[in-house]
Write a protein that holds these residues in place. Structure first.
Motif, short mmCIF file in Angstrom:
data_model
loop_
_atom_site.label_atom_id
_atom_site.label_comp_id
_atom_site.label_asym_id
_atom_site.label_seq_id
_atom_site.Cartn_x
_atom_site.Cartn_y
_atom_site.Cartn_z
N LEU A 193 0.46 -1.10 -0.24
CA LEU A 193 -0.10 0.13 0.09
C LEU A 193 0.88 1.22 -0.12
O LEU A 193 0.93 2.26 -0.75
CB LEU A 193 -1.00 -0.02 1.21
CG LEU A 193 -2.38 -1.14 1.07
CD1 LEU A 193 -2.78 -1.00 2.68
CD2 LEU A 193 -2.37 -0.64 -0.08
N TRP A 194 1.64 1.24 0.70
CA TRP A 194 2.77 2.68 1.05
C TRP A 194 3.53 2.99 -0.48
O TRP A 194 4.00 3.44 -0.79
CB TRP A 194 3.74 1.97 1.75
CG TRP A 194 2.91 2.51 3.79
CD1 TRP A 194 2.43 2.23 4.13
CD2 TRP A 194 2.89 3.98 3.23
NE1 TRP A 194 2.36 2.92 5.39
CE2 TRP A 194 2.17 4.44 5.12
CE3 TRP A 194 2.77 5.99 3.74
CZ2 TRP A 194 1.95 5.46 5.98
CZ3 TRP A 194 2.16 6.31 3.66
CH2 TRP A 194 2.01 6.83 4.89
N GLN A 195 3.76 1.93 -1.25
CA GLN A 195 4.89 1.66 -2.35
C GLN A 195 3.52 1.94 -3.18
O GLN A 195 3.75 3.25 -3.87
CB GLN A 195 4.87 -0.05 -2.57
CG GLN A 195 5.67 0.41 -3.95
CD GLN A 195 6.23 -0.99 -4.66
OE1 GLN A 195 5.14 -2.11 -4.00
NE2 GLN A 195 6.50 -1.13 -5.09
N ALA A 196 2.59 2.13 -3.31
CA ALA A 196 1.62 2.10 -5.08
C ALA A 196 1.39 3.21 -4.53
O ALA A 196 0.86 4.49 -5.63
CB ALA A 196 0.78 1.85 -4.28
N LEU A 197 1.27 3.96 -3.17
CA LEU A 197 0.95 5.90 -2.84
C LEU A 197 2.21 6.34 -3.02
O LEU A 197 1.70 7.13 -4.03
CB LEU A 197 0.72 5.86 -1.73
CG LEU A 197 -0.75 5.31 -0.56
CD1 LEU A 197 -0.97 5.13 0.89
CD2 LEU A 197 -2.09 5.99 -1.17
N MET A 198 3.43 6.33 -3.20
CA MET A 198 4.78 6.72 -2.74
C MET A 198 4.83 7.11 -4.64
O MET A 198 5.11 8.06 -4.41
CB MET A 198 5.48 6.41 -1.88
CG MET A 198 5.49 6.97 -0.65
SD MET A 198 6.57 6.61 0.74
CE MET A 198 6.60 7.11 2.58
N MET A 199 4.97 5.93 -5.05
CA MET A 199 5.19 5.65 -6.67
C MET A 199 4.10 6.70 -7.07
O MET A 199 4.50 7.69 -8.36
CB MET A 199 4.97 4.47 -6.86
CG MET A 199 6.46 3.62 -6.33
SD MET A 199 6.02 1.60 -6.53
CE MET A 199 7.18 2.58 -8.98
N THR A 200 2.61 6.55 -6.68
CA THR A 200 2.17 7.65 -7.99
C THR A 200 2.24 9.49 -7.67
O THR A 200 2.33 9.51 -8.09
CB THR A 200 0.42 7.14 -6.86
OG1 THR A 200 0.02 5.71 -7.28
CG2 THR A 200 -0.65 8.74 -8.24
N ALA A 201 2.50 8.88 -6.08
CA ALA A 201 2.36 10.55 -6.15
C ALA A 201 4.04 10.81 -6.50
O ALA A 201 4.56 12.24 -6.58
CB ALA A 201 3.20 11.31 -4.23
N MET A 202 5.04 10.12 -6.48
CA MET A 202 6.70 10.71 -6.94
C MET A 202 6.29 11.05 -8.43
O MET A 202 6.83 11.77 -8.63
CB MET A 202 7.12 9.54 -6.56
CG MET A 202 8.20 10.00 -5.59
SD MET A 202 9.39 7.30 -5.69
CE MET A 202 9.62 7.72 -3.13
#
Length: 298
Positions: A193-202
């Motif tokens: 979940l954190w990977q998906a959220l952060m990669m979308t933001a980046m």
């Protein structure tokens, strides 16, 4: 999430995941001449986010964490690995780029020496040597084709593609090492979940600098990249939650068959003998690593 110990379910989930990733790679390759790889990455992450969120919440995942910096590092390395993979697809045939993705376990062994203080045995060192010989076989074979004037891409472009694909394997391995560290205190669904959220933001932050307005047909393919990538990610997670890694290993390599089939159907890419020989060496190295892991676990 408890391990179900259902080998058949795990195999089906892994077969579905590899098929999804192969179709996603074909879509990325088809769109890469018209759109920046960063824009493709944004759509991959943005439209997979709802699927990952729903699947994670269904499995009881929580975003609460005390290791935000660790999640950020894992997301960054994952983003670089994905970027290398997408960028390499603009230079290399689909099957060759897929084969080079399987160098990740080789880099994991090398990184584990300074990272975890591991001392690989003869079997693991042999797997590393065999795997990288496979990479050289693929590259040398394509170099011979270009020298004979049969290549469709310039030699410098192919070299960039091979180096980028290899770099993607390295960063994917680095991301794996970070996951191992996070797994000591974090659930796998929380990490995803954190990977998906952060990669979308980046990727979203970089998007305004590389934006190209897509046509409606292309927009449909961009949405498909995200959706099918998210489905593949969920199936991959379900597979490893259903069966042991050692039993799933052989099924992960079916992605190479899908990539070869799609490359032939869509672009007329026929794998040559060096490509086949190199793929056999890389896959064989992966199987040796899996056998070594299974013996260590026993």
């Amino acid at each position: 999430m408890p391990l179900r110990h259902d080998a058949r379910r795990g195999a089906l989930m892994m077969l579905g995941a590899t098929a999804c990733f192969a179709v996603m790679g074909a879509c990325v390759k088809a769109l890469s001449p018209r759109y920046s790889f960063l824009e493709l990455m944004f759509f991959r992450n943005f439209f997979s986010l709802p699927i990952v969120l729903v699947a994670g919440l269904r499995m009881g995942a929580l975003l609460r964490t005390r290791r935000l910096v660790g999640h950020a590092g894992r997301a960054f390395t994952g983003m670089v690995a994905m970027g290398c993979s997408f960028f390499a697809l603009s230079f290399l045939p689909l099957a060759e780029q897929t084969a080079l993705n399987y160098t990740q376990p080789l880099f994991v062994i090398l990184l584990a020496i300074p990272w975890l203080g591991e001392r690989p045995g003869p079997a693991r060192w042999g797997a590393v040597i065999i795997g990288f010989l496979g990479v050289l076989a693929i590259a040398a074979g394509k170099g011979a084709e270009l020298g004979a004037g049969t290549g469709t891409t310039g030699g410098s472009g192919m070299l960039v593609g091979y180096l980028t694909a290899a770099m993607g394997g390295f960063f994917a391995a680095l991301s794996t090492m970070l996951v191992r560290q996070l797994s000591a205190t974090e659930a796998s669904t929380t990490i995803v979940l954190w990977q998906a959220l952060m990669m979308t933001a980046m990727t979203g932050l970089a998007l305004p600098f590389f934006w190209t307005t897509p046509s409606w047909p292309d927009l449909g393919m961009l949405v498909l990249i995200g959706v099918i990538g998210g489905v593949g990610q969920v199936l991959n997670t379900e597979a490893f939650a259903s069966a042991q890694v050692s039993s799933l290993g052989p099924y992960t390599y079916t992605g190479l068959l899908w990539a070869a089939l799609l490359g032939w159907m869509l672009w007329g890419e026929l794998p040559g003998l060096p490509m086949l020989a190199g793929s056999v060496l890389i896959v064989g190295a992966g199987v040796l690593i899996l056998r070594s892991e299974f013996r260590r676990a026993r």
